[in-house]
Design an enzyme around this catalytic site. Structure first.
Site, PDB file in Angstrom:
ATOM      1  N   ARG A  64       0.825  -1.220   0.000  1.00  0.00           N
ATOM      2  CA  ARG A  64       0.000   0.000   0.000  1.00  0.00           C
ATOM      3  C   ARG A  64       0.848   1.255   0.000  1.00  0.00           C
ATOM      4  O   ARG A  64       0.393   2.317  -0.423  1.00  0.00           O
ATOM      5  CB  ARG A  64      -0.999  -0.026   1.157  1.00  0.00           C
ATOM      6  CG  ARG A  64      -2.269  -0.764   0.749  1.00  0.00           C
ATOM      7  CD  ARG A  64      -3.149  -1.114   1.909  1.00  0.00           C
ATOM      8  NE  ARG A  64      -2.563  -2.160   2.704  1.00  0.00           N
ATOM      9  CZ  ARG A  64      -2.500  -2.163   4.022  1.00  0.00           C
ATOM     10  NH1 ARG A  64      -2.987  -1.152   4.705  1.00  0.00           N
ATOM     11  NH2 ARG A  64      -1.930  -3.158   4.658  1.00  0.00           N
ATOM     12  N   GLU A 101       5.697  -8.439  16.431  1.00  0.00           N
ATOM     13  CA  GLU A 101       5.230  -8.935  17.726  1.00  0.00           C
ATOM     14  C   GLU A 101       5.805 -10.340  17.975  1.00  0.00           C
ATOM     15  O   GLU A 101       6.261 -10.647  19.063  1.00  0.00           O
ATOM     16  CB  GLU A 101       3.703  -8.959  17.734  1.00  0.00           C
ATOM     17  CG  GLU A 101       3.138  -9.059  19.127  1.00  0.00           C
ATOM     18  CD  GLU A 101       1.618  -8.977  19.132  1.00  0.00           C
ATOM     19  OE1 GLU A 101       1.038  -8.716  18.064  1.00  0.00           O
ATOM     20  OE2 GLU A 101       1.040  -9.194  20.203  1.00  0.00           O
TER      21      GLU A 101
END
Ligand code: AMP
Length: 177
Positions: A64, A101
């Site tokens: 994007r 994460e």
């Protein structure tokens, strides 16, 4: 930027709860991309703060980031540098790892994408934790370029990406507190 235009952009960003995994609120920009006037306004507004900064290249992560990065580059009279995930670029690459994460990821650029003297603007749709943006900056700097700043469509300020990028100029059209 006029507040009503900023509000119009915000209104075309759709929240999708629990995508792609539980607990994540995904910011869906496809309604904005489908609106000809707001797409053009977004690109122009992401470029405007950087006029006069002698930007030579816009670097943007897939995918994007590409949607805004290439037109912002054209608006600034700059070149475009695609930043890709591991193994996608065909020639010699420089890598920059960053923490996720769970585990880590990598952004890559071609070794000859930029060099000393280049003045790079990093562009993406969303600034979240700042991991991607920070890796993009470090990658450009490892090739000898100067990073002028970062231009984002939106920033999720509750995730503290701005703190991670402390000392760098970060502009965003829409901010979520
Ligand atoms: P981060 O590295 O955490 O700042 O994440 C930034 C990258 O992940 C950007 O390239 C975004 O396109 C994507 N991203 C992160 N969080 C979201 C979200 N809530 N909605 C849409 N895209 C996101």
């Amino acid at each position: 930027m006029r507040p009503d235009l900023r509000a119009a952009i915000r209104a075309r960003i759709r929240d999708i709860p629990d995508f792609p995994s539980p607990g994540i609120v995904f910011k869906d920009i496809t309604p904005l991309l489908g609106d000809a006037g707001l797409l053009a306004l977004s690109v122009e507004s992401m470029a405007a703060p950087w006029r006069g900064q002698r930007v030579t290249h816009v670097a943007a992560p897939e995918s994007r980031g590409f949607v805004f990065g290439a037109p912002v580059a054209i608006a600034l009279g700059a070149g475009f540098v695609p930043l890709r995930k591991r193994g996608k670029l065909p020639w010699r690459t420089r890598q920059q790892a960053y923490a996720l994460e769970y585990g880590e990821d990598v952004v890559e650029a071609h070794e000859d994408a930029v060099g000393p003297g280049a003045r790079v603007l990093v562009v993406d749709d969303v600034l979240a934790t700042g991991g991607t943006a920070e890796a993009a900056c470090r990658l450009m700097e490892s090739l000898g370029a100067t990073v002028v700043g970062l231009s984002m469509l939106m920033s999720l300020d509750f995730l503290a990406g701005r703190e991670r990028l402390a000392g760098r100029r970060v502009e965003a059209l829409v901010r979520y507190a």
